[in-house]
Design a protein around this motif. Structure first.
Motif, mmCIF file in Angstrom:
data_model
loop_
_atom_site.group_PDB
_atom_site.id
_atom_site.type_symbol
_atom_site.label_atom_id
_atom_site.label_comp_id
_atom_site.label_asym_id
_atom_site.label_seq_id
_atom_site.Cartn_x
_atom_site.Cartn_y
_atom_site.Cartn_z
ATOM 1 N N ARG A 1 16.252 -14.355 -63.174
ATOM 2 C CA ARG A 1 17.491 -13.879 -63.776
ATOM 3 C C ARG A 1 17.293 -12.468 -64.309
ATOM 4 O O ARG A 1 16.325 -12.178 -64.998
ATOM 5 C CB ARG A 1 17.876 -14.815 -64.912
ATOM 6 C CG ARG A 1 19.228 -14.551 -65.501
ATOM 7 C CD ARG A 1 19.573 -15.559 -66.568
ATOM 8 N NE ARG A 1 19.285 -16.908 -66.076
ATOM 9 C CZ ARG A 1 19.156 -17.956 -66.865
ATOM 10 N NH1 ARG A 1 19.283 -17.849 -68.144
ATOM 11 N NH2 ARG A 1 18.899 -19.138 -66.343
ATOM 12 N N GLY A 2 18.224 -11.570 -63.972
ATOM 13 C CA GLY A 2 18.156 -10.192 -64.433
ATOM 14 C C GLY A 2 18.604 -10.056 -65.877
ATOM 15 O O GLY A 2 19.201 -10.967 -66.460
ATOM 16 N N GLU A 3 18.319 -8.912 -66.449
ATOM 17 C CA GLU A 3 18.737 -8.626 -67.823
ATOM 18 C C GLU A 3 20.263 -8.599 -67.901
ATOM 19 O O GLU A 3 20.927 -8.102 -66.991
ATOM 20 C CB GLU A 3 18.182 -7.274 -68.266
ATOM 21 C CG GLU A 3 16.673 -7.254 -68.409
ATOM 22 C CD GLU A 3 16.182 -8.130 -69.540
ATOM 23 O OE1 GLU A 3 16.851 -8.185 -70.595
ATOM 24 O OE2 GLU A 3 15.140 -8.784 -69.359
ATOM 25 N N PRO A 4 20.843 -9.116 -68.991
ATOM 26 C CA PRO A 4 22.297 -9.073 -69.143
ATOM 27 C C PRO A 4 22.809 -7.631 -69.136
ATOM 28 O O PRO A 4 22.134 -6.717 -69.611
ATOM 29 C CB PRO A 4 22.545 -9.725 -70.505
ATOM 30 C CG PRO A 4 21.295 -10.463 -70.821
ATOM 31 C CD PRO A 4 20.183 -9.769 -70.106
ATOM 32 N N VAL A 5 24.007 -7.451 -68.585
ATOM 33 C CA VAL A 5 24.638 -6.137 -68.484
ATOM 34 C C VAL A 5 25.956 -6.181 -69.259
ATOM 35 O O VAL A 5 26.746 -7.117 -69.109
ATOM 36 C CB VAL A 5 24.902 -5.781 -67.003
ATOM 37 C CG1 VAL A 5 25.640 -4.462 -66.880
ATOM 38 C CG2 VAL A 5 23.603 -5.752 -66.218
ATOM 39 N N PHE A 6 26.182 -5.177 -70.084
ATOM 40 C CA PHE A 6 27.414 -5.120 -70.877
ATOM 41 C C PHE A 6 28.569 -4.672 -69.991
ATOM 42 O O PHE A 6 28.498 -3.679 -69.283
ATOM 43 C CB PHE A 6 27.247 -4.154 -72.050
ATOM 44 C CG PHE A 6 28.451 -4.086 -72.933
ATOM 45 C CD1 PHE A 6 28.752 -5.136 -73.788
ATOM 46 C CD2 PHE A 6 29.297 -2.990 -72.896
ATOM 47 C CE1 PHE A 6 29.869 -5.090 -74.615
ATOM 48 C CE2 PHE A 6 30.417 -2.930 -73.721
ATOM 49 C CZ PHE A 6 30.697 -3.987 -74.579
ATOM 50 N N GLU B 1 27.269 -9.854 -69.314
ATOM 51 C CA GLU B 1 27.321 -10.702 -68.131
ATOM 52 C C GLU B 1 25.951 -10.715 -67.486
ATOM 53 O O GLU B 1 25.172 -9.780 -67.663
ATOM 54 C CB GLU B 1 28.368 -10.154 -67.152
ATOM 55 C CG GLU B 1 29.760 -10.142 -67.741
ATOM 56 C CD GLU B 1 30.792 -9.475 -66.834
ATOM 57 O OE1 GLU B 1 30.394 -8.880 -65.794
ATOM 58 O OE2 GLU B 1 31.974 -9.530 -67.173
ATOM 59 N N PRO B 2 25.657 -11.773 -66.722
ATOM 60 C CA PRO B 2 24.348 -11.823 -66.075
ATOM 61 C C PRO B 2 24.148 -10.612 -65.165
ATOM 62 O O PRO B 2 25.047 -10.236 -64.405
ATOM 63 C CB PRO B 2 24.401 -13.108 -65.246
ATOM 64 C CG PRO B 2 25.494 -13.917 -65.859
ATOM 65 C CD PRO B 2 26.473 -12.940 -66.436
ATOM 66 N N GLY B 3 22.989 -9.998 -65.265
ATOM 67 C CA GLY B 3 22.651 -8.884 -64.393
ATOM 68 C C GLY B 3 22.215 -9.393 -63.034
ATOM 69 O O GLY B 3 22.044 -10.603 -62.842
ATOM 70 N N PRO B 4 22.041 -8.500 -62.091
ATOM 71 C CA PRO B 4 21.601 -8.935 -60.767
ATOM 72 C C PRO B 4 20.201 -9.550 -60.846
ATOM 73 O O PRO B 4 19.393 -9.145 -61.676
ATOM 74 C CB PRO B 4 21.595 -7.647 -59.948
ATOM 75 C CG PRO B 4 21.600 -6.539 -60.937
ATOM 76 C CD PRO B 4 22.195 -7.057 -62.195
ATOM 77 N N PRO B 5 19.941 -10.545 -59.997
ATOM 78 C CA PRO B 5 18.620 -11.167 -60.021
ATOM 79 C C PRO B 5 17.538 -10.161 -59.618
ATOM 80 O O PRO B 5 17.785 -9.220 -58.880
ATOM 81 C CB PRO B 5 18.726 -12.304 -59.001
ATOM 82 C CG PRO B 5 19.945 -12.034 -58.208
ATOM 83 C CD PRO B 5 20.816 -11.105 -58.987
ATOM 84 N N VAL B 6 16.343 -10.406 -60.114
ATOM 85 C CA VAL B 6 15.191 -9.563 -59.821
ATOM 86 C C VAL B 6 14.284 -10.322 -58.869
ATOM 87 O O VAL B 6 13.900 -11.467 -59.143
ATOM 88 C CB VAL B 6 14.424 -9.219 -61.118
ATOM 89 C CG1 VAL B 6 13.168 -8.424 -60.811
ATOM 90 C CG2 VAL B 6 15.327 -8.487 -62.093
#
Length: 145
Positions: free
Chosen positions: A31-36, A44-49
């Motif tokens: 799971r990627g870092e949350p993005v404002f 919101e969920p960031g793009p997966p890494v």
């Protein structure tokens, strides 16, 4: 202590297993870092890494698992579809909640299926591949990655 001059070494066994068993291409994502989102004012969920993409194999682990419930409470990792992910020892160790996806496989029905990592990859002092316990997310066939 002398170095063996006959037979297979542990590295030799690993090479054989990687070539003959780890024949599918899998991807592990975190799971990627949350993005404002300024439009909603929410994170919101960031793009997966991508953690790993390369050789691997997914195997069922003795059919559906049965977990004893205590006092009517479900066990946190109660799963009906326990599987094992095998990756080379050179692959990064997967973490709990990472997602495993089959990208290419001999069996086309496997492609696109995803699993949730139940715990970090197992380790031992005598290993030829890394084993990680996973639970199937998708219950469909013929999917695309």
């Amino acid at each position: 202590m002398s170095t063996p001059t006959e037979g297979l070494t542990l590295g030799g066994v690993s090479a054989i297993v990687e070539k003959k068993i780890l024949t599918n291409r899998i991807r592990i994502e975190r799971r990627g870092e949350p993005v404002f989102n300024p439009d909603t004012g929410q994170y919101e969920p960031g793009p997966p890494v991508e953690v790993y993409e390369g050789p691997g194999a997914v195997f069922p682990a003795d059919g559906p698992s049965v977990v004893l419930h205590l006092a009517g409470q479900a066990y946190v990792d109660d799963t009906r579809s326990r599987y094992r992910l095998l990756t080379p020892l050179s692959a990064p160790v997967a973490s709990r909640e990472d997602v495993v996806r089959v990208m290419e496989a001999t069996d086309p029905a496997s492609v696109g299926r995803t699993w949730r990592v139940l715990d970090i990859g197992e380790t031992a002092t005598l290993s030829v591949v890394r084993t990680t316990w996973i639970d199937q997310n998708t219950q469909r066939t013929g999917g695309t990655p």
